[in-house]
Design a protein around this motif. Structure first.
Motif, PDB file in Angstrom:
ATOM      1  N   UNK A  65       0.803  -1.226   0.000  1.00  0.00           N
ATOM      2  CA  UNK A  65       0.000   0.000   0.000  1.00  0.00           C
ATOM      3  C   UNK A  65       0.838   1.280   0.000  1.00  0.00           C
ATOM      4  N   UNK A  66       2.147   1.124  -0.174  1.00  0.00           N
ATOM      5  CA  UNK A  66       2.978   2.302  -0.366  1.00  0.00           C
ATOM      6  C   UNK A  66       2.839   2.800  -1.796  1.00  0.00           C
ATOM      7  N   UNK A  67       3.119   4.078  -2.018  1.00  0.00           N
ATOM      8  CA  UNK A  67       3.076   4.625  -3.363  1.00  0.00           C
ATOM      9  C   UNK A  67       4.096   3.909  -4.241  1.00  0.00           C
ATOM     10  N   UNK A  68       3.650   3.440  -5.404  1.00  0.00           N
ATOM     11  CA  UNK A  68       4.489   2.687  -6.344  1.00  0.00           C
ATOM     12  C   UNK A  68       5.057   1.429  -5.693  1.00  0.00           C
ATOM     13  N   UNK A  69       4.263   0.830  -4.800  1.00  0.00           N
ATOM     14  CA  UNK A  69       4.756  -0.326  -4.067  1.00  0.00           C
ATOM     15  C   UNK A  69       4.514  -1.666  -4.735  1.00  0.00           C
ATOM     16  N   UNK A  70       3.831  -1.693  -5.877  1.00  0.00           N
ATOM     17  CA  UNK A  70       3.485  -2.966  -6.507  1.00  0.00           C
ATOM     18  C   UNK A  70       4.698  -3.821  -6.871  1.00  0.00           C
ATOM     19  N   UNK A  71       5.706  -3.295  -7.536  1.00  0.00           N
ATOM     20  CA  UNK A  71       6.845  -4.156  -7.892  1.00  0.00           C
ATOM     21  C   UNK A  71       7.550  -4.754  -6.673  1.00  0.00           C
ATOM     22  N   UNK A  72       7.797  -3.926  -5.666  1.00  0.00           N
ATOM     23  CA  UNK A  72       8.499  -4.411  -4.476  1.00  0.00           C
ATOM     24  C   UNK A  72       7.671  -5.446  -3.726  1.00  0.00           C
ATOM     25  N   UNK A  73       6.358  -5.210  -3.643  1.00  0.00           N
ATOM     26  CA  UNK A  73       5.481  -6.149  -2.947  1.00  0.00           C
ATOM     27  C   UNK A  73       5.461  -7.497  -3.667  1.00  0.00           C
ATOM     28  N   UNK A  74       5.475  -7.463  -4.985  1.00  0.00           N
ATOM     29  CA  UNK A  74       5.471  -8.706  -5.764  1.00  0.00           C
ATOM     30  C   UNK A  74       6.771  -9.473  -5.554  1.00  0.00           C
ATOM     31  N   UNK A 100      -3.318  -4.213  -8.055  1.00  0.00           N
ATOM     32  CA  UNK A 100      -2.986  -4.012  -9.471  1.00  0.00           C
ATOM     33  C   UNK A 100      -4.189  -3.495 -10.248  1.00  0.00           C
ATOM     34  N   UNK A 101      -5.353  -4.049  -9.967  1.00  0.00           N
ATOM     35  CA  UNK A 101      -6.569  -3.568 -10.624  1.00  0.00           C
ATOM     36  C   UNK A 101      -6.851  -2.110 -10.280  1.00  0.00           C
ATOM     37  N   UNK A 102      -6.662  -1.776  -9.022  1.00  0.00           N
ATOM     38  CA  UNK A 102      -6.927  -0.406  -8.585  1.00  0.00           C
ATOM     39  C   UNK A 102      -5.983   0.586  -9.254  1.00  0.00           C
ATOM     40  N   UNK A 103      -4.739   0.183  -9.439  1.00  0.00           N
ATOM     41  CA  UNK A 103      -3.735   1.073 -10.036  1.00  0.00           C
ATOM     42  C   UNK A 103      -3.795   1.091 -11.560  1.00  0.00           C
ATOM     43  N   UNK A 104      -4.550   0.169 -12.147  1.00  0.00           N
ATOM     44  CA  UNK A 104      -4.564   0.042 -13.601  1.00  0.00           C
ATOM     45  C   UNK A 104      -5.138   1.268 -14.295  1.00  0.00           C
ATOM     46  N   UNK A 105      -6.161   1.862 -13.726  1.00  0.00           N
ATOM     47  CA  UNK A 105      -6.768   3.043 -14.354  1.00  0.00           C
ATOM     48  C   UNK A 105      -5.753   4.170 -14.496  1.00  0.00           C
ATOM     49  N   UNK A 148       7.894   0.481 -15.365  1.00  0.00           N
ATOM     50  CA  UNK A 148       6.992   0.518 -14.224  1.00  0.00           C
ATOM     51  C   UNK A 148       5.706  -0.250 -14.528  1.00  0.00           C
ATOM     52  N   UNK A 149       5.197  -0.093 -15.733  1.00  0.00           N
ATOM     53  CA  UNK A 149       3.979  -0.812 -16.128  1.00  0.00           C
ATOM     54  C   UNK A 149       4.217  -2.321 -16.106  1.00  0.00           C
ATOM     55  N   UNK A 166      -2.938  -4.173 -19.730  1.00  0.00           N
ATOM     56  CA  UNK A 166      -3.993  -4.985 -19.127  1.00  0.00           C
ATOM     57  C   UNK A 166      -3.346  -5.888 -18.077  1.00  0.00           C
ATOM     58  N   UNK A 167      -4.174  -6.479 -17.242  1.00  0.00           N
ATOM     59  CA  UNK A 167      -3.652  -7.368 -16.209  1.00  0.00           C
ATOM     60  C   UNK A 167      -2.896  -8.531 -16.836  1.00  0.00           C
ATOM     61  N   UNK A 168      -1.740  -8.830 -16.291  1.00  0.00           N
ATOM     62  CA  UNK A 168      -0.926  -9.950 -16.760  1.00  0.00           C
ATOM     63  C   UNK A 168      -1.122 -11.130 -15.804  1.00  0.00           C
ATOM     64  N   UNK A 169      -2.142 -11.931 -16.077  1.00  0.00           N
ATOM     65  CA  UNK A 169      -2.445 -13.040 -15.164  1.00  0.00           C
ATOM     66  C   UNK A 169      -1.460 -14.196 -15.301  1.00  0.00           C
ATOM     67  N   UNK A 170      -0.696 -14.230 -16.389  1.00  0.00           N
ATOM     68  CA  UNK A 170       0.356 -15.241 -16.471  1.00  0.00           C
ATOM     69  C   UNK A 170       1.364 -15.032 -15.344  1.00  0.00           C
ATOM     70  N   UNK A 171       1.533 -13.792 -14.937  1.00  0.00           N
ATOM     71  CA  UNK A 171       2.472 -13.484 -13.865  1.00  0.00           C
ATOM     72  C   UNK A 171       2.003 -14.050 -12.525  1.00  0.00           C
ATOM     73  N   UNK A 172       0.702 -14.260 -12.374  1.00  0.00           N
ATOM     74  CA  UNK A 172       0.177 -14.827 -11.129  1.00  0.00           C
ATOM     75  C   UNK A 172       0.373 -16.339 -11.055  1.00  0.00           C
TER      76      UNK A 172
END
Length: 322
Positions: A65-74, A100-105, A148-149, A166-172
């Motif tokens: 939930x940090x700003x730009x925290x998606x890569x580090x969290x993953x 990821x969905x929330x940040x996609x917009x 970043x994307x 778009x969401x990259x579900x292969x990554x999940x």
């Protein structure tokens, strides 16, 4: 004679199916996780202690939930998911998807800025990934944005002449061994959906058998996991595929606009899937069987009888994801 689908067009419904399909690709609804927590409250996992698992879970949340925290969290989740309970692993994967969905917009808005799009399209080649596009541009700011994307969990697609994340579900899929069975299946469904898009520019771009096979997988999920936290997302997806099956899309209608004849490839594809699969436990196939009986009697023409059957059994309004 005006068909039900053409009547829907006059009321602005004709473009709805296409718009809904694109919306499903760009952003899935962010669902709360209370259902997962409730379902998992009685589960135990002997591989790790609850205390250590909780510590990792809380650290992950603080990073996510940090700003730009998606890569580090993953990165953190990938290196620690084998050290937590199935319950916490499932929660974290779903929270990552939500974030990821929330940040996609916001990411979509950044990539659709005209000068950014111009630079991207100038460098773009068919089926490029974010990584490939990064290699082709000398613009350091654009490279940083594309990275970043990519690292935020998105993949690059061309939709109706513009480049979108778009969401990259292969990554999940690197997480499916650690999550609950319903979420494993959900990830697999979404990975297929986003790695090989069903529609583009108002037209279906996958085969009719593939359409039915995807719908059957979605139906199987809904039947096997009626209490899944991702039930609604799969319901919405199957609604789209039901409309694809019985109506087609604007530029690939099931019945030709001029001749009113059912597309020959659809006839072949539907018959093949019905021959290979029993409809005994599938409401979707049962409905398709009845539909094929009706259109067969009509010599595969969209007659008044066929229109009436569609209006009564597959009304567009019942499957539109408003």
């Amino acid at each position: 004679m005006t068909s039900s689908f053409q009547s829907a067009k006059r009321n602005g419904m004709r473009t709805f199916i296409t718009a809904t399909a694109i919306l499903m690709l760009l952003q899935t609804a962010v669902a709360p996780l209370s259902g997962v927590a409730a379902a998992a409250s009685s589960s135990t996992d002997t591989k790790v202690t609850t205390a250590s698992s909780t510590t990792i879970y809380k650290t992950f949340q603080s990073m996510l939930y940090k700003k730009k925290g998606l890569p580090a969290a993953d990165i953190y989740l990938e290196s620690h998911i084998d050290q937590v309970t199935t319950h916490h692993a499932t929660l974290m994967v779903l929270q990552l998807e939500n974030a990821r969905n929330k940040a996609l917009t916001a990411m979509t808005d950044r990539l659709l800025v005209p000068n950014v799009q111009d630079k991207m399209i100038k460098a773009y080649k068919l089926n490029d990934s974010f990584t490939k596009l990064m290699e082709r541009t000398q613009d350091s700011d654009l490279r940083a944005l594309l990275q970043q994307a990519r690292d935020s969990g998105y993949r690059l697609v061309m939709l109706e002449g513009s480049l979108y994340p778009i969401m990259n579900y292969m990554d999940f899929q690197k997480y499916i061994s650690y999550v609950k069975p319903d979420i494993k299946q959900y990830i697999n469904i979404m990975a297929v959906e986003t790695s090989n898009l069903a529609a583009d520019d108002g037209a279906l771009v996958i085969g009719y058998q593939e359409i039915l096979n995807r719908a059957l997988n979605q139906e199987r999920f809904l039947n096997e996991y009626p209490k899944s936290n991702r039930l609604q997302q799969v319901k919405n997806l199957m609604n789209n595929y039901t409309l694809y099956t019985f109506y087609g899309l604007n530029n690939t209608p099931l019945f030709d606009y001029e001749t009113n004849k059912m597309t020959a490839n659809a006839q072949k594809g539907y018959k093949a899937v019905l021959q290979r699969n029993s409809s005994e436990h599938s409401a979707f196939l049962t409905k398709l069987e009845k539909f094929m009986d009706i259109v067969n009697e009509a010599k595969f023409e969209k007659t008044a009888t066929v229109e009436k059957w569609l209006e009564q059994n597959v009304p567009v309004s019942d499957y539109a994801n408003y």
